[in-house]
Design a protein around this motif. Structure first.
Motif, PDB file in Angstrom:
ATOM      1  N   ARG A  71       0.818  -1.215   0.000  1.00 32.66           N
ATOM      2  CA  ARG A  71       0.000   0.000   0.000  1.00 32.66           C
ATOM      3  C   ARG A  71       0.854   1.269   0.000  1.00 32.66           C
ATOM      4  NH1 ARG A  71      -2.324  -2.718   4.579  1.00 32.66           N
ATOM      5  NH2 ARG A  71      -1.654  -0.936   5.805  1.00 32.66           N
ATOM      6  N   GLN A  72       2.168   1.110  -0.140  1.00 34.28           N
ATOM      7  CA  GLN A  72       3.072   2.257  -0.095  1.00 34.28           C
ATOM      8  C   GLN A  72       3.434   2.739  -1.499  1.00 34.28           C
ATOM      9  OE1 GLN A  72       4.005   3.909   2.684  1.00 34.28           O
ATOM     10  NE2 GLN A  72       2.679   2.483   3.814  1.00 34.28           N
ATOM     11  N   SER A  73       3.949   3.972  -1.549  1.00 30.89           N
ATOM     12  CA  SER A  73       4.402   4.535  -2.828  1.00 30.89           C
ATOM     13  C   SER A  73       5.649   3.783  -3.292  1.00 30.89           C
ATOM     14  CB  SER A  73       4.714   6.020  -2.653  1.00 30.89           C
ATOM     15  OG  SER A  73       5.728   6.178  -1.684  1.00 30.89           O
ATOM     16  N   ARG A  74       5.967   3.943  -4.561  1.00 31.25           N
ATOM     17  CA  ARG A  74       7.093   3.218  -5.159  1.00 31.25           C
ATOM     18  C   ARG A  74       8.409   3.531  -4.444  1.00 31.25           C
ATOM     19  NH1 ARG A  74       6.540  -1.027  -7.606  1.00 31.25           N
ATOM     20  NH2 ARG A  74       4.987  -0.170  -8.969  1.00 31.25           N
ATOM     21  N   TRP A  75       8.662   4.807  -4.109  1.00 34.38           N
ATOM     22  CA  TRP A  75       9.929   5.150  -3.457  1.00 34.38           C
ATOM     23  C   TRP A  75      10.059   4.434  -2.122  1.00 34.38           C
ATOM     24  CZ3 TRP A  75      10.570   7.262   1.319  1.00 34.38           C
ATOM     25  CH2 TRP A  75       9.488   7.922   1.894  1.00 34.38           C
ATOM     26  N   MET A  76       8.949   4.310  -1.390  1.00 34.77           N
ATOM     27  CA  MET A  76       8.978   3.619  -0.099  1.00 34.77           C
ATOM     28  C   MET A  76       9.206   2.116  -0.297  1.00 34.77           C
ATOM     29  SD  MET A  76       8.822   3.706   3.158  1.00 34.77           S
ATOM     30  CE  MET A  76       8.311   2.778   4.597  1.00 34.77           C
ATOM     31  N   GLN A  77       8.632   1.554  -1.341  1.00 36.77           N
ATOM     32  CA  GLN A  77       8.837   0.132  -1.623  1.00 36.77           C
ATOM     33  C   GLN A  77      10.297  -0.161  -1.953  1.00 36.77           C
ATOM     34  OE1 GLN A  77       6.034  -0.811  -4.732  1.00 36.77           O
ATOM     35  NE2 GLN A  77       4.302  -0.881  -3.309  1.00 36.77           N
ATOM     36  N   TRP A  78      11.008   0.805  -2.510  1.00 36.09           N
ATOM     37  CA  TRP A  78      12.418   0.608  -2.837  1.00 36.09           C
ATOM     38  C   TRP A  78      13.333   0.968  -1.670  1.00 36.09           C
ATOM     39  CZ3 TRP A  78      14.690  -1.699  -6.910  1.00 36.09           C
ATOM     40  CH2 TRP A  78      13.864  -2.001  -8.005  1.00 36.09           C
ATOM     41  N   PHE A  79      13.042   2.052  -0.963  1.00 35.83           N
ATOM     42  CA  PHE A  79      13.923   2.509   0.114  1.00 35.83           C
ATOM     43  C   PHE A  79      13.666   1.792   1.440  1.00 35.83           C
ATOM     44  CE2 PHE A  79      14.675   5.431   3.733  1.00 35.83           C
ATOM     45  CZ  PHE A  79      16.063   5.456   3.670  1.00 35.83           C
ATOM     46  N   GLY A  80      12.424   1.551   1.765  1.00 35.14           N
ATOM     47  CA  GLY A  80      12.056   0.953   3.052  1.00 35.14           C
ATOM     48  C   GLY A  80      12.795  -0.327   3.392  1.00 35.14           C
ATOM     49  N   PRO A  81      12.917  -1.280   2.473  1.00 32.45           N
ATOM     50  CA  PRO A  81      13.615  -2.524   2.803  1.00 32.45           C
ATOM     51  C   PRO A  81      15.078  -2.339   3.212  1.00 32.45           C
ATOM     52  CG  PRO A  81      12.233  -2.850   0.890  1.00 32.45           C
ATOM     53  CD  PRO A  81      12.227  -1.372   1.188  1.00 32.45           C
ATOM     54  N   TYR A  82      15.698  -1.260   2.785  1.00 31.02           N
ATOM     55  CA  TYR A  82      17.080  -0.990   3.191  1.00 31.02           C
ATOM     56  C   TYR A  82      17.186  -0.873   4.710  1.00 31.02           C
ATOM     57  CZ  TYR A  82      21.430   1.579   3.873  1.00 31.02           C
ATOM     58  OH  TYR A  82      22.663   1.982   4.307  1.00 31.02           O
ATOM     59  N   LEU A  83      16.145  -0.361   5.346  1.00 30.56           N
ATOM     60  CA  LEU A  83      16.144  -0.165   6.798  1.00 30.56           C
ATOM     61  C   LEU A  83      15.647  -1.391   7.564  1.00 30.56           C
ATOM     62  CD1 LEU A  83      14.639   3.440   6.860  1.00 30.56           C
ATOM     63  CD2 LEU A  83      17.055   2.807   7.081  1.00 30.56           C
ATOM     64  N   LEU A  84      15.305  -2.452   6.861  1.00 31.12           N
ATOM     65  CA  LEU A  84      14.695  -3.623   7.492  1.00 31.12           C
ATOM     66  C   LEU A  84      15.742  -4.515   8.153  1.00 31.12           C
ATOM     67  CD1 LEU A  84      12.150  -5.217   8.086  1.00 31.12           C
ATOM     68  CD2 LEU A  84      12.401  -6.331   5.865  1.00 31.12           C
ATOM     69  N   ILE A  85      15.784  -4.445   9.474  1.00 33.84           N
ATOM     70  CA  ILE A  85      16.628  -5.325  10.287  1.00 33.84           C
ATOM     71  C   ILE A  85      15.716  -5.977  11.320  1.00 33.84           C
ATOM     72  CG2 ILE A  85      18.742  -4.002   9.910  1.00 33.84           C
ATOM     73  CD1 ILE A  85      18.294  -2.742  12.698  1.00 33.84           C
ATOM     74  N   GLY A  86      16.256  -6.892  12.076  1.00 34.50           N
ATOM     75  CA  GLY A  86      15.442  -7.632  13.043  1.00 34.50           C
ATOM     76  C   GLY A  86      14.663  -6.753  14.005  1.00 34.50           C
TER      77      GLY A  86
END
Length: 176
Positions: A71-86
């Motif tokens: 449900r997020q914008s394209r930029w968030m779909q690309w940038f957000g996973p970079y911050l995904l840690i446990g």
């Protein structure tokens, strides 16, 4: 954990500037620790494969957050996973039902908080690390952190049984 990583950077064989750059390029503590400790003792391919295998847990994290990211914008779909840690996953997986804007603000706040603090904690470990005696054996700190993440998520009997069985198997096979 970032402090322990910084300490390991000062004791490892990888040049410190390159080792510190893993905090920005990889930003995944367990994988970074493996890459840094294996550098100089294993082949480049073994180091890369070890880092990738350790990071396969991110596939599960991604699956858990997929409904919110769809449900997020394209930029968030690309940038957000970079911050995904446990830690980011543990704090945000229960927020996937929030409206998209609220989830995005929450996720980015949590993710950027951990990213910024990871950088300075790693740098602090590099500065203070050489003065810490090896006898302190701080290498167990990452395991304690992951144990804490598991324990706060246990709220049902089946989860507790799975945790006890998993821990018992790990202890029983630790010497293999």
């Amino acid at each position: 954990f970032g402090f322990v990583l910084g300490l390991e950077i000062t004791r490892g064989e990888m040049p410190q500037a390159i080792a510190f750059s893993t905090s920005i390029l990889i930003f995944a503590g367990a994988a970074q620790l493996a890459v840094i400790t294996l550098a100089g003792t294993a082949t480049v391919w073994a180091v890369i494969v070890a880092g990738l295998i350790i990071n396969t847990r991110h596939v599960m994290y991604s699956a858990g957050l997929a409904p919110a990211f769809q449900r997020q914008s394209r930029w968030m779909q690309w940038f957000g996973p970079y911050l995904l840690i446990g830690q980011v996953f543990a704090l945000t997986v229960l927020q996937v039902e929030r409206p998209p804007d609220e989830f995005r603000r929450y996720y980015l706040t949590v993710g950027l908080f951990f990213f910024v603090n990871w950088q300075w904690a790693t740098a602090l470990g590099m500065v203070v690390g050489p003065s810490i005696p090896a006898s302190w054996q701080l290498g167990f700190a990452p395991a304690i952190m992951f144990l804490g993440l598991v324990l706060i998520g246990i709220n049902r009997v089946p989860q507790a049984v799975a945790a006890v069985v998993g821990g018992s198997v790990a202890l029983a096979t630790a010497g293999l």
